[in-house]
Design a protein around this motif. Structure first.
Motif, PDB file in Angstrom:
ATOM      1  N   ARG A 188      -2.901  -5.036  -5.802  1.00  0.00           N
ATOM      2  CA  ARG A 188      -1.667  -5.401  -5.660  1.00  0.00           C
ATOM      3  C   ARG A 188      -1.708  -6.431  -4.232  1.00  0.00           C
ATOM      4  O   ARG A 188      -0.754  -6.929  -4.002  1.00  0.00           O
ATOM      5  CB  ARG A 188      -0.819  -4.144  -5.012  1.00  0.00           C
ATOM      6  N   TRP A 189      -2.752  -6.397  -3.350  1.00  0.00           N
ATOM      7  CA  TRP A 189      -2.751  -6.950  -2.276  1.00  0.00           C
ATOM      8  C   TRP A 189      -4.284  -7.325  -1.990  1.00  0.00           C
ATOM      9  O   TRP A 189      -5.030  -6.426  -2.209  1.00  0.00           O
ATOM     10  CB  TRP A 189      -2.153  -6.472  -1.108  1.00  0.00           C
ATOM     11  N   PRO A 190      -4.885  -8.240  -1.269  1.00  0.00           N
ATOM     12  CA  PRO A 190      -4.050  -9.563  -1.014  1.00  0.00           C
ATOM     13  C   PRO A 190      -4.199 -10.630  -2.204  1.00  0.00           C
ATOM     14  O   PRO A 190      -3.525 -11.442  -1.918  1.00  0.00           O
ATOM     15  CB  PRO A 190      -5.225  -9.785   0.020  1.00  0.00           C
ATOM     16  N   ASP A 191      -4.517 -10.067  -3.346  1.00  0.00           N
ATOM     17  CA  ASP A 191      -4.513 -10.952  -4.429  1.00  0.00           C
ATOM     18  C   ASP A 191      -3.733 -10.785  -5.512  1.00  0.00           C
ATOM     19  O   ASP A 191      -4.139 -10.104  -6.587  1.00  0.00           O
ATOM     20  CB  ASP A 191      -5.863 -11.320  -4.824  1.00  0.00           C
ATOM     21  N   GLY A 192      -2.344 -10.259  -5.262  1.00  0.00           N
ATOM     22  CA  GLY A 192      -1.562  -9.699  -6.090  1.00  0.00           C
ATOM     23  C   GLY A 192      -0.896 -10.441  -7.145  1.00  0.00           C
ATOM     24  O   GLY A 192       0.399 -10.549  -6.869  1.00  0.00           O
ATOM     25  N   LYS A 193      -1.585 -11.015  -7.843  1.00  0.00           N
ATOM     26  CA  LYS A 193      -1.064 -11.979  -8.985  1.00  0.00           C
ATOM     27  C   LYS A 193      -0.265 -10.699  -9.856  1.00  0.00           C
ATOM     28  O   LYS A 193      -0.762  -9.824 -10.016  1.00  0.00           O
ATOM     29  CB  LYS A 193      -1.748 -12.421  -9.877  1.00  0.00           C
ATOM     30  N   ILE A 194       1.264 -10.964 -10.210  1.00  0.00           N
ATOM     31  CA  ILE A 194       1.909  -9.730 -10.684  1.00  0.00           C
ATOM     32  C   ILE A 194       1.376  -9.700 -12.111  1.00  0.00           C
ATOM     33  O   ILE A 194       1.011 -10.803 -13.037  1.00  0.00           O
ATOM     34  CB  ILE A 194       3.367 -10.306 -10.813  1.00  0.00           C
ATOM     35  N   VAL A 195       0.948  -8.546 -12.465  1.00  0.00           N
ATOM     36  CA  VAL A 195       0.389  -8.141 -14.085  1.00  0.00           C
ATOM     37  C   VAL A 195       1.217  -7.117 -14.217  1.00  0.00           C
ATOM     38  O   VAL A 195       1.174  -5.754 -13.404  1.00  0.00           O
ATOM     39  CB  VAL A 195      -1.109  -7.855 -13.825  1.00  0.00           C
ATOM     40  N   ILE A 218       5.000  -3.552  -5.714  1.00  0.00           N
ATOM     41  CA  ILE A 218       5.046  -4.923  -4.964  1.00  0.00           C
ATOM     42  C   ILE A 218       3.679  -5.669  -5.286  1.00  0.00           C
ATOM     43  O   ILE A 218       2.568  -4.947  -5.130  1.00  0.00           O
ATOM     44  CB  ILE A 218       5.208  -4.550  -3.653  1.00  0.00           C
ATOM     45  N   TRP A 219       3.744  -6.733  -5.488  1.00  0.00           N
ATOM     46  CA  TRP A 219       2.573  -7.551  -5.500  1.00  0.00           C
ATOM     47  C   TRP A 219       2.574  -8.824  -4.734  1.00  0.00           C
ATOM     48  O   TRP A 219       3.816  -9.535  -4.569  1.00  0.00           O
ATOM     49  CB  TRP A 219       2.220  -8.239  -6.910  1.00  0.00           C
ATOM     50  N   ILE A 220       1.446  -8.776  -3.566  1.00  0.00           N
ATOM     51  CA  ILE A 220       1.419  -9.897  -2.680  1.00  0.00           C
ATOM     52  C   ILE A 220       0.216 -10.731  -2.846  1.00  0.00           C
ATOM     53  O   ILE A 220      -0.732 -10.232  -2.959  1.00  0.00           O
ATOM     54  CB  ILE A 220       1.596  -9.225  -1.517  1.00  0.00           C
ATOM     55  N   VAL A 221       0.275 -12.288  -2.932  1.00  0.00           N
ATOM     56  CA  VAL A 221      -0.684 -12.993  -2.737  1.00  0.00           C
ATOM     57  C   VAL A 221      -0.636 -13.627  -1.490  1.00  0.00           C
ATOM     58  O   VAL A 221       0.158 -14.175  -1.087  1.00  0.00           O
ATOM     59  CB  VAL A 221      -0.491 -14.046  -3.994  1.00  0.00           C
ATOM     60  N   LYS A 267       0.894  -1.494  -0.026  1.00  0.00           N
ATOM     61  CA  LYS A 267       0.219   0.137   0.012  1.00  0.00           C
ATOM     62  C   LYS A 267       0.758   1.119  -0.051  1.00  0.00           C
ATOM     63  O   LYS A 267       0.405   2.361  -0.639  1.00  0.00           O
ATOM     64  CB  LYS A 267      -0.867  -0.019   1.268  1.00  0.00           C
ATOM     65  N   GLN A 295       4.259   1.645  -6.763  1.00  0.00           N
ATOM     66  CA  GLN A 295       3.337   0.175  -6.643  1.00  0.00           C
ATOM     67  C   GLN A 295       3.718  -0.800  -7.467  1.00  0.00           C
ATOM     68  O   GLN A 295       3.321  -1.597  -8.345  1.00  0.00           O
ATOM     69  CB  GLN A 295       1.653   0.363  -7.485  1.00  0.00           C
ATOM     70  N   PRO A 341      -3.156   3.316  -3.003  1.00  0.00           N
ATOM     71  CA  PRO A 341      -2.925   2.148  -3.462  1.00  0.00           C
ATOM     72  C   PRO A 341      -3.920   1.543  -4.449  1.00  0.00           C
ATOM     73  O   PRO A 341      -5.010   1.408  -4.169  1.00  0.00           O
ATOM     74  CB  PRO A 341      -2.693   1.441  -2.298  1.00  0.00           C
ATOM     75  N   TYR A 342      -3.487   0.868  -5.590  1.00  0.00           N
ATOM     76  CA  TYR A 342      -4.359   0.102  -6.292  1.00  0.00           C
ATOM     77  C   TYR A 342      -4.811  -1.411  -5.506  1.00  0.00           C
ATOM     78  O   TYR A 342      -4.008  -2.032  -4.954  1.00  0.00           O
ATOM     79  CB  TYR A 342      -3.586  -0.398  -7.557  1.00  0.00           C
TER      80      TYR A 342
END
Ligand code: SF4
Ligand code: SF4
Ligand code: SF4
Lengths: 202, 209, 579
Positions: free
Chosen positions: C161-168, A103-106, A96, A101, C157-158
């Motif tokens: 990105r989280w919590p389901d942040g599959k990289i795109v 950083i990507w988190i699953v 956040k 932007q 924040p978009y």
């Protein structure tokens, strides 16, 4: 300016000449210690630096200060069987706060209950977007993401880091940022003590 | 140097040319000469360019790598250090500069911006990495990469040069100097001539929708 | 020194009983001026009230209200606080506002920028072309209903990105797999594009010399790839022989959409982005932005943080000026040696930044209410060593090296003269203004932070030529060292931030204009908040951009070889010019 023409040029040249001799003087007075030694490198970055100023990378490297930041990494505690327990709880604050932007988190979910569990299933940082700002490390409440000191990352391809590439052990973190690590460990210990103390009391 | 060492130029030799001792030893000399006299193009785009200048200045001293001669003219340079944010407005110029550089030429993308768009990637005037238009050899991450990181990247370029061979170098092939990259056009947005068909297709699709 | 606000209010409302009303929106200040009275109002401000210096012009798109607003900030060069006034027009094209270039020529580039990015037409502007984007670009990017090709969401924040942040990657969401979009009816073959035509037409509009030989005039382009333009800057000159008859700077080759991105970022996220404005002086940018947001939030930094800020800002000024001295002497013909000498000293300052803030250039050190962290161990000692023992002598050495050099003198003295009147008219600021003899320094004229506690001189020179602009920088370095020495002696212990560090700050609705004396001149941030986590409008008054307004007039009549020296003496940095 009714001086002789050329006086200014000579004055300037005398500065160059002085610096030229200083090079040899400094080399002589530091003979044997000036190059390829830590003291020599420090001398060349101190107030007394004169003469050759160059640090001969890659043979010599300028020591990076503790606060230096490059690309972030994830800190893990090594388990007894060599497993990597990331400190990250996938709380999402770094994602956040990250300005570009990148950083990507699953978040992972417990396969049995379907509830989210505090451990990232995937964690990506696109290093070709990251602006090395350090905000992720600054605002992570679990000290789980930190800024790395390793800058020798040039490669023949783009840099997109996944969880495995980002993970580095606590020991590494303590070695590059000893003061910060000590401070944070102390704070964490204090917090833990504060939390456990009352429970013991009652 | 024994003959075995002479014959190992640092990369896998395909079996069909294994016996050609002359070429591999020549390669070593040829690549040693080339890698120790890379002349970069004096070409700064943004913040990273300042670190590039610092790299060329006293503390890091690019001259130690034979790279002190930064040529302002692309005709005299071997290496383009794309040091900074690549914008759409600048893109035609960059492609033109690249086309004007003689072979063998190398491109180093310095910093996040040149590698993949960087922090300004989402901006309307920013190209997502210079490799959209010109081939990049080495990517140096960082924003900005410190001078030492850039030097590390430059050593990677040298490493790449040392791995090449006269035998299969593209610049001795026929017509290699004709392979120019079409120069993008500044229209209502940046137009890549290589993508004209795609653009037309897309316009048709939009019409149908 | 300061003019009490009450006096201004009284004067202006009696002078303009109709046509100008105080801006009553909560959190706002200044005057709302009727469009038809704007020119009259501005003339009166300049001539009757002495507000001779136009600091900033910018537009704001109030999409929900269906209005466009143009915001002006004017000041007196004798010091004191300024007046802000605004014009509101309906948001239907053409959005038209009278141009103020005839009253304040310094508005020229700024109005062009507002036209380029917001589509506000300034009637009466002498040369209203796009300035940052190219002629022919579709749309006005800073309008709130305009979206770029990589548009994801209105504000960060978009969500993905989280919590389901599959990289795109952003590319994969675009039909062209690239950062491009075209208008719906676009067909690449049907049209031909010539973004340069308008520029050359504008260049050809010059006063023909009627006496003497009738020679052909030629157009020469310097840049955008040119070793002396300090980056990707382009100058198109119209020459009569060796002499310049007209000159137009062309910029935007590094336009990185700072403001558009800034209006999507949260307040804190903008902090590292400001580093990349004037990347030679990131601490100053942090300073200006932090002051503007703090003004909106109504908080103040702690005492120690204030001192640290001043220390950092002055060190930045020194490192920036060192870089300028190196490059300017380089431009004047002393190839690279002065640059090497100057950069050595700069490296030592950068070492301090790296130890304190973590990065040599992109410091990202200031936070709202203070700074990010205190000095690490040993840094303070290092600052003392460098600024008490080393730098004063080294500056003298660099000064001695070339300042009396006959070649530098003959290339600098009397070249590219900017008179004091012109400097004010063209809204020039910083060392350039002071080299023309105007002792206007925000640290004195309208002291911010704790600058009123330090003793230092406002350095001025008389002639306003290249040489004076070089020397004034030497003077300023010496004064900065003086400030640093005082600050080092006075700095108190204590916390470095007055609020709890937060990544999401609450900023009440309103507007604020924060300005600091950056190394290049007056650096201003105009911020409009609507109470959300992201600013509604985020505008940067970039000193080197506005200083360039005077570039053309300074060059006309000079020889073409002097363009390089004159440009060098302005001290531009493209990250800030183009943003
Ligand atoms: S790295 Fe820190 S801030 Fe980011 S998700 Fe993990 S715990 Fe949260
Ligand atoms: S350093 Fe900054 S840009 Fe990079 S991942 Fe962290 S927050 Fe994002
Ligand atoms: S990578 Fe960072 S430092 Fe380099 S040009 Fe881009 S924004 Fe500037």
């Amino acid at each position: 300016m009714n001086d002789m023409y050329g006086k200014g040029i000579l004055k300037g040249l005398s500065v160059s000449l002085k610096r030229f001799f200083e090079t040899y003087l400094d080399d002589l007075s530091w003979i044997g210690r000036r190059y390829n030694t830590d003291a020599g490198i420090a001398h060349r970055g101190s107030k007394d630096a004169r003469g050759i100023f160059t640090v001969q990378y890659p043979e010599e490297k300028i020591p990076v200060p503790e606060e230096f930041r490059f690309i972030p990494f994830l800190v893990y505690n090594e388990g007894p069987n060599g497993e990597k327990n990331l400190l990250c709880t996938s709380c999402g604050i770094c994602a956040k706060v990250c300005p570009p932007q990148c950083i990507w988190i699953v978040r992972s979910t417990d396969p049995a209950t379907g509830r989210p569990i505090p451990d990232p299933a995937e964690f990506y940082i696109d290093a070709d977007i990251c602006m090395n700002c350090g905000l992720c490390a600054e605002y992570c409440p679990f000290d789980a993401i930190k800024m790395d000191h390793d800058y020798e990352l040039a490669a023949f391809g783009r840099h997109i880091y996944n969880k495995a590439m980002l993970s580095k052990p606590t020991k590494y973190y303590e070695s590059i940022r000893p003061e910060n690590a000590t401070r944070e460990n102390a704070a964490r210990a204090a917090k833990l003590a504060a939390r456990t103390a009352p429970t013991k009391a009652d | 140097m024994d003959s075995n060492e002479l014959n190992s130029p640092g990369f896998d030799i395909p079996p069909e040319i294994k016996g050609q001792i002359a070429i591999t030893s020549l390669d070593r000399i040829y690549n040693w000469g080339r890698s120790a006299s890379v002349w970069p193009l004096m070409f700064g785009l943004a913040c990273c360019a300042i670190e590039m200048i610092c790299t060329a200045a006293s503390r890091f001293d690019l001259a130690r790598f034979g790279m002190e001669i930064m040529r302002p003219s692309p005709r005299q340079s071997d290496l383009m250090i794309v040091s900074g944010t690549v914008t759409k407005k600048m893109m035609p110029t960059i492609v033109r500069l690249y086309n004007q550089m003689p072979e063998p030429k190398y491109v180093l993308a310095m910093g996040a911006c040149a590698s993949g768009g960087g922090p300004f990637k989402e901006g309307y005037n920013v190209v997502s990495g210079v490799d959209r238009f010109i081939p990049v050899d080495v990517y140096v991450p960082g924003c900005p990469p410190t001078p030492q990181a850039l030097l590390n990247g430059l050593m990677k370029v040298q490493e790449k040069i040392r791995g090449e061979s006269i035998k299969n170098s593209r610049w001795y092939k026929k017509g290699s100097d004709l392979a120019e990259i079409p120069i993008p056009i500044l229209g209502p947005d940046l137009i890549d001539p290589r993508k004209l068909d795609l653009i037309k297709n897309e316009a048709k699709l939009q019409e149908q929708a | 020194m300061t003019t009490p606000a009450a006096v201004q209010t009284l004067d202006l409302s009696t002078r303009f009983p109709d046509g100008a009303t105080p801006d009553a929106r909560p959190g706002y200040s200044g005057w709302l001026v009727d469009k038809s009275r704007l020119v009259e109002f501005a003339t009166a401000l300049r001539d009757e009230f002495g507000y001779d210096y136009l600091s900033s012009v910018t537009g704001v798109d109030y999409l929900p209200e269906g209005k466009m607003e143009v915001v002006y900030q004017v000041y007196r060069t004798t010091g004191g606080s300024g007046v802000m006034f605004k014009v509101q027009v309906p948001r239907q094209d053409p959005v038209e506002v009278p141009s103020l270039v005839s009253i304040y020529p310094g508005a020229e580039f700024q109005e062009r920028e507002a036209w380029d990015l917001l589509g506000i037409k300034f009637s009466g502007h002498p040369d209203l072309r796009r300035i940052l984007m190219w002629e022919g670009f579709s749309g006005f990017p800073l309008r709130k209903d305009w979206h770029e090709p990589y548009f994801e969401e209105e504000a960060k924040p978009y969500k993905n990105r989280w919590p389901d942040g599959k990289i795109v990657q952003a590319e994969s969401n675009n039909p062209y797999a690239d950062n491009i979009a075209y208008p719906p009816d676009f067909s690449p073959e049907a049209e031909s594009f010539d973004p340069e035509k308008a520029l050359y037409d504008a260049l050809r509009k010059y006063q023909k010399n009627e006496i003497g030989l009738n020679t052909d005039h030629i157009i020469v382009n310097l840049g955008p790839q040119h070793p002396s333009t300090h980056g990707v800057f382009r100058v198109a000159v119209m020459l009569d022989g060796e002499e310049i008859v007209n000159l137009k700077p062309v910029m935007g080759y590094l336009h990185r959409n700072h403001e558009k991105i800034g209006e999507r970022n949260t307040y804190l996220m903008n902090m590292p982005y400001t580093d990349r404005l004037d990347y030679l002086a990131s601490m100053s940018n942090n300073f200006g932005y932090a002051l503007a947001v703090e003004k909106l939030m109504g908080i103040a930094p702690t005492e120690r943080a204030d001192y640290i800020r001043v220390l950092m800002a002055e060190m930045t000024r020194i490192s920036n000026h060192l870089f300028l001295i190196g490059t300017l002497l380089n431009d004047l013909g002393a190839y690279f040696t002065p640059m090497l000498y100057a950069l050595e000293e700069r490296e030592l300052i950068l070492d301090i930044f790296e130890a304190v803030a973590g990065s040599r250039m992109m410091c990202n050190y200031f936070r709202f209410g203070g700074v990010a962290r205190d000095f690490p161990e040993g840094t303070f000692q290092k600052i003392k060593e460098i600024f008490f023992e080393r730098l004063p002598g080294k500056i003298d050495e660099i000064d001695r090296f070339l300042s009396e050099n006959e070649i530098i003198r003959s290339r600098g003295v009397g070249q590219g003269v900017l008179t004091a009147e012109d400097a004010i008219r063209y809204s020039v600021s910083g060392p350039m203004l002071r080299a023309s003899g105007i002792p206007y320094d925000l640290r004195r004229a309208e002291p911010y932070s704790i600058y009123d506690r330090f003793e230092f001189d406002v350095c001025t020179r008389k002639n306003g030529d290249i040489y004076d602009r070089l020397m004034v920088r030497f003077d300023e370095i010496r004064q900065s060292i003086r400030i640093i020495q005082q600050a080092v002696k006075q700095i108190p212990p204590g916390p470095v931030t007055s609020v709890k560090p937060m990544y999401q700050v609450r900023v009440p609705a309103g507007e604020a204009y924060g300005r600091v004396e950056g190394p290049k001149g007056e650096l201003g941030f105009y911020i409009v908040s609507n109470g959300k986590p992201t600013p509604w409008r985020y505008h940067v008054r970039a000193p080197s951009f506005i200083n360039l307004t005077a570039f053309g007039p300074m060059c006309i009549g000079q020889k073409v070889a002097d363009v390089v020296g004159i440009l060098g003496s302005i001290d531009i940095v493209l990250g800030e010019v183009d943003r």
